[in-house]
Scaffold this motif. Structure first.
Motif, PDB file in Angstrom:
ATOM      1  N   PHE A 160     -27.734 -14.669  24.857  1.00 36.05           N
ATOM      2  CA  PHE A 160     -28.870 -14.102  24.136  1.00 36.05           C
ATOM      3  C   PHE A 160     -29.627 -15.210  23.430  1.00 36.05           C
ATOM      4  CE2 PHE A 160     -30.374 -12.050  20.061  1.00 36.05           C
ATOM      5  CZ  PHE A 160     -31.455 -11.386  20.626  1.00 36.05           C
ATOM      6  N   ILE A 161     -30.923 -15.324  23.714  1.00 38.65           N
ATOM      7  CA  ILE A 161     -31.782 -16.259  23.000  1.00 38.65           C
ATOM      8  C   ILE A 161     -32.280 -15.528  21.760  1.00 38.65           C
ATOM      9  CG2 ILE A 161     -33.874 -17.656  23.052  1.00 38.65           C
ATOM     10  CD1 ILE A 161     -33.429 -18.002  26.059  1.00 38.65           C
ATOM     11  N   ASP A 162     -31.690 -15.868  20.641  1.00 35.65           N
ATOM     12  CA  ASP A 162     -31.956 -15.207  19.368  1.00 35.65           C
ATOM     13  C   ASP A 162     -33.205 -15.800  18.734  1.00 35.65           C
ATOM     14  OD1 ASP A 162     -31.882 -13.956  16.923  1.00 35.65           O
ATOM     15  OD2 ASP A 162     -29.801 -14.506  16.484  1.00 35.65           O
ATOM     16  N   GLN A 163     -34.205 -14.959  18.545  1.00 40.86           N
ATOM     17  CA  GLN A 163     -35.457 -15.409  17.945  1.00 40.86           C
ATOM     18  C   GLN A 163     -35.527 -15.076  16.462  1.00 40.86           C
ATOM     19  OE1 GLN A 163     -38.232 -13.538  20.606  1.00 40.86           O
ATOM     20  NE2 GLN A 163     -37.967 -15.123  22.154  1.00 40.86           N
ATOM     21  N   GLY A 164     -34.380 -14.704  15.890  1.00 37.60           N
ATOM     22  CA  GLY A 164     -34.305 -14.462  14.457  1.00 37.60           C
ATOM     23  C   GLY A 164     -34.839 -13.124  13.995  1.00 37.60           C
ATOM     24  N   LYS A 165     -35.100 -12.222  14.918  1.00 35.83           N
ATOM     25  CA  LYS A 165     -35.599 -10.903  14.522  1.00 35.83           C
ATOM     26  C   LYS A 165     -34.492 -10.125  13.817  1.00 35.83           C
ATOM     27  CE  LYS A 165     -38.814 -10.685  18.392  1.00 35.83           C
ATOM     28  NZ  LYS A 165     -39.063 -10.067  19.698  1.00 35.83           N
ATOM     29  N   LYS A 166     -34.873  -9.314  12.874  1.00 31.92           N
ATOM     30  CA  LYS A 166     -33.921  -8.531  12.077  1.00 31.92           C
ATOM     31  C   LYS A 166     -33.927  -7.062  12.488  1.00 31.92           C
ATOM     32  CE  LYS A 166     -32.966 -12.069   9.444  1.00 31.92           C
ATOM     33  NZ  LYS A 166     -31.909 -12.920   9.868  1.00 31.92           N
ATOM     34  N   ARG A 201     -33.786 -10.179  25.235  1.00 26.89           N
ATOM     35  CA  ARG A 201     -33.873  -8.750  24.901  1.00 26.89           C
ATOM     36  C   ARG A 201     -32.558  -8.055  25.227  1.00 26.89           C
ATOM     37  NH1 ARG A 201     -39.289  -6.227  24.951  1.00 26.89           N
ATOM     38  NH2 ARG A 201     -37.908  -4.672  24.084  1.00 26.89           N
ATOM     39  N   LEU A 202     -32.364  -6.914  24.621  1.00 23.33           N
ATOM     40  CA  LEU A 202     -31.167  -6.126  24.876  1.00 23.33           C
ATOM     41  C   LEU A 202     -31.068  -5.739  26.353  1.00 23.33           C
ATOM     42  CD1 LEU A 202     -28.639  -4.682  23.877  1.00 23.33           C
ATOM     43  CD2 LEU A 202     -30.105  -2.758  23.196  1.00 23.33           C
ATOM     44  N   ALA A 203     -32.191  -5.415  26.979  1.00 21.38           N
ATOM     45  CA  ALA A 203     -32.171  -5.060  28.406  1.00 21.38           C
ATOM     46  C   ALA A 203     -31.602  -6.194  29.253  1.00 21.38           C
ATOM     47  CB  ALA A 203     -33.580  -4.699  28.885  1.00 21.38           C
ATOM     48  N   SER A 208     -32.109  -6.612  18.340  1.00 18.73           N
ATOM     49  CA  SER A 208     -31.568  -7.974  18.236  1.00 18.73           C
ATOM     50  C   SER A 208     -30.134  -7.959  17.710  1.00 18.73           C
ATOM     51  CB  SER A 208     -32.447  -8.828  17.322  1.00 18.73           C
ATOM     52  OG  SER A 208     -33.735  -8.951  17.882  1.00 18.73           O
ATOM     53  N   TYR A 209     -29.873  -7.093  16.746  1.00 24.54           N
ATOM     54  CA  TYR A 209     -28.515  -6.972  16.202  1.00 24.54           C
ATOM     55  C   TYR A 209     -27.525  -6.592  17.310  1.00 24.54           C
ATOM     56  CZ  TYR A 209     -24.504  -5.123  13.688  1.00 24.54           C
ATOM     57  OH  TYR A 209     -23.232  -4.884  13.261  1.00 24.54           O
ATOM     58  N   ILE A 210     -27.880  -5.586  18.098  1.00 28.75           N
ATOM     59  CA  ILE A 210     -26.996  -5.146  19.181  1.00 28.75           C
ATOM     60  C   ILE A 210     -26.862  -6.246  20.230  1.00 28.75           C
ATOM     61  CG2 ILE A 210     -26.714  -3.462  21.057  1.00 28.75           C
ATOM     62  CD1 ILE A 210     -28.150  -1.436  19.173  1.00 28.75           C
ATOM     63  N   SER A 211     -27.946  -6.927  20.537  1.00 26.61           N
ATOM     64  CA  SER A 211     -27.905  -8.029  21.514  1.00 26.61           C
ATOM     65  C   SER A 211     -26.943  -9.117  21.064  1.00 26.61           C
ATOM     66  CB  SER A 211     -29.304  -8.624  21.711  1.00 26.61           C
ATOM     67  OG  SER A 211     -30.184  -7.668  22.234  1.00 26.61           O
ATOM     68  N   ARG A 212     -26.995  -9.458  19.780  1.00 28.86           N
ATOM     69  CA  ARG A 212     -26.083 -10.468  19.256  1.00 28.86           C
ATOM     70  C   ARG A 212     -24.630 -10.009  19.370  1.00 28.86           C
ATOM     71  NH1 ARG A 212     -30.557 -11.310  15.756  1.00 28.86           N
ATOM     72  NH2 ARG A 212     -29.841  -9.771  14.248  1.00 28.86           N
ATOM     73  N   SER A 272     -32.567 -21.214  22.046  1.00 25.32           N
ATOM     74  CA  SER A 272     -33.593 -21.626  23.008  1.00 25.32           C
ATOM     75  C   SER A 272     -33.003 -21.622  24.420  1.00 25.32           C
ATOM     76  CB  SER A 272     -34.108 -23.035  22.688  1.00 25.32           C
ATOM     77  OG  SER A 272     -33.102 -23.993  22.968  1.00 25.32           O
ATOM     78  N   VAL A 273     -33.886 -21.685  25.393  1.00 25.36           N
ATOM     79  CA  VAL A 273     -33.434 -21.766  26.782  1.00 25.36           C
ATOM     80  C   VAL A 273     -32.680 -23.082  27.015  1.00 25.36           C
ATOM     81  CG1 VAL A 273     -35.583 -22.754  27.720  1.00 25.36           C
ATOM     82  CG2 VAL A 273     -34.103 -21.345  29.193  1.00 25.36           C
ATOM     83  N   PHE A 274     -33.065 -24.128  26.295  1.00 29.71           N
ATOM     84  CA  PHE A 274     -32.368 -25.407  26.429  1.00 29.71           C
ATOM     85  C   PHE A 274     -30.925 -25.297  25.948  1.00 29.71           C
ATOM     86  CE2 PHE A 274     -36.890 -26.633  25.691  1.00 29.71           C
ATOM     87  CZ  PHE A 274     -37.145 -27.092  26.970  1.00 29.71           C
ATOM     88  N   GLU A 275     -30.730 -24.638  24.815  1.00 26.41           N
ATOM     89  CA  GLU A 275     -29.376 -24.424  24.306  1.00 26.41           C
ATOM     90  C   GLU A 275     -28.567 -23.539  25.255  1.00 26.41           C
ATOM     91  OE1 GLU A 275     -29.029 -23.137  20.222  1.00 26.41           O
ATOM     92  OE2 GLU A 275     -30.635 -24.491  19.605  1.00 26.41           O
ATOM     93  N   ALA A 276     -29.227 -22.573  25.874  1.00 27.50           N
ATOM     94  CA  ALA A 276     -28.542 -21.713  26.846  1.00 27.50           C
ATOM     95  C   ALA A 276     -28.017 -22.536  28.014  1.00 27.50           C
ATOM     96  CB  ALA A 276     -29.488 -20.621  27.345  1.00 27.50           C
ATOM     97  N   ILE A 277     -28.842 -23.424  28.536  1.00 27.16           N
ATOM     98  CA  ILE A 277     -28.423 -24.254  29.668  1.00 27.16           C
ATOM     99  C   ILE A 277     -27.313 -25.202  29.246  1.00 27.16           C
ATOM    100  CG2 ILE A 277     -29.205 -26.042  31.285  1.00 27.16           C
ATOM    101  CD1 ILE A 277     -31.937 -24.471  31.335  1.00 27.16           C
ATOM    102  N   GLU A 278     -27.429 -25.781  28.057  1.00 34.98           N
ATOM    103  CA  GLU A 278     -26.351 -26.640  27.552  1.00 34.98           C
ATOM    104  C   GLU A 278     -25.042 -25.860  27.435  1.00 34.98           C
ATOM    105  OE1 GLU A 278     -26.126 -29.804  27.204  1.00 34.98           O
ATOM    106  OE2 GLU A 278     -28.217 -30.398  27.262  1.00 34.98           O
ATOM    107  N   LYS A 279     -25.115 -24.610  26.967  1.00 35.31           N
ATOM    108  CA  LYS A 279     -23.922 -23.770  26.836  1.00 35.31           C
ATOM    109  C   LYS A 279     -23.299 -23.528  28.212  1.00 35.31           C
ATOM    110  CE  LYS A 279     -22.328 -22.143  23.703  1.00 35.31           C
ATOM    111  NZ  LYS A 279     -21.182 -22.636  22.901  1.00 35.31           N
TER     112      LYS A 279
END
Length: 181
Positions: A142-148, A126-128, A152-156, A165-172
């Motif tokens: 930011f875990i992007d869930q594809g919301k339009k 979330r943006l928060a 979500s735009y500002i978060s990106r 995903s959280v897995f991709e976040a940890i890999e990053k």
């Protein structure tokens, strides 16, 4: 000083069930404990930072939230998290000192655990979450869930990294270590 990863709880570590008080409804992504272990092995302190406005709204009690958090930790089967920081404030309260996007909860962790924000990350959906991490001086994922939607735009736009995903976040996070070594 310590490096840390701050995780949002709902829709980051577990599937979001609005105002979750039934600990039997907790869904943790399979294999999450393996990824959390990898972060611990390379020296990250792990924290959960969560707004639980259902308490202010009268939909949950602090005991409900604690019961869910306790069950979450049991299901993970390890002592991954140093501490869970919670805000029970509602979004419409006049003074929101602890509530994300204010960085108060991560500042508390920094004081208690000697955290270096420049070496730390905030992971959320979330943006928060992104603003909390940025306001505290962390890199954000930011875990992007594809919301339009606008949030979500500002978060990106504001996050350091965008993943699915959280897995991709940890890999990053882990990949940033190998880039510097």
């Amino acid at each position: 000083m310590n490096r840390a990863v701050f995780f949002d709880r709902d829709d980051t570590l577990i599937r979001n069930v609005p105002y979750l008080k039934n600990d039997e409804l907790i869904e943790i992504p399979q294999g999450l404990e393996v990824y959390l272990s990898r972060l611990k092995q390379v020296g990250f302190l792990l924290f959960i930072i969560s707004n639980q406005s259902g308490v202010a709204r009268g939909l949950l009690t602090p005991e409900d939230v604690e019961k869910v958090n306790k069950k979450l930790l049991e299901k993970l089967g390890g002592t991954f998290f140093e501490k869970i920081y919670l805000s029970y404030e509602g979004p419409s309260q006049e003074l929101n000192w602890d509530r994300k996007p204010q960085p108060t909860m991560i500042w508390k962790a920094a004081t208690e655990y000697d955290v270096d924000f420049e070496k730390s990350f905030f992971v959320g959906d979330r943006l928060a979450d992104i603003l909390c991490g940025r306001n505290g001086g962390c890199r954000t994922i930011f875990i992007d869930q594809g919301k339009k939607d606008l949030e979500s735009y500002i978060s990106r736009r504001l996050s350091t990294f965008i993943v699915n995903s959280v897995f991709e976040a940890i890999e990053k996070i882990l990949s940033t270590l190998t880039l510097k070594e």
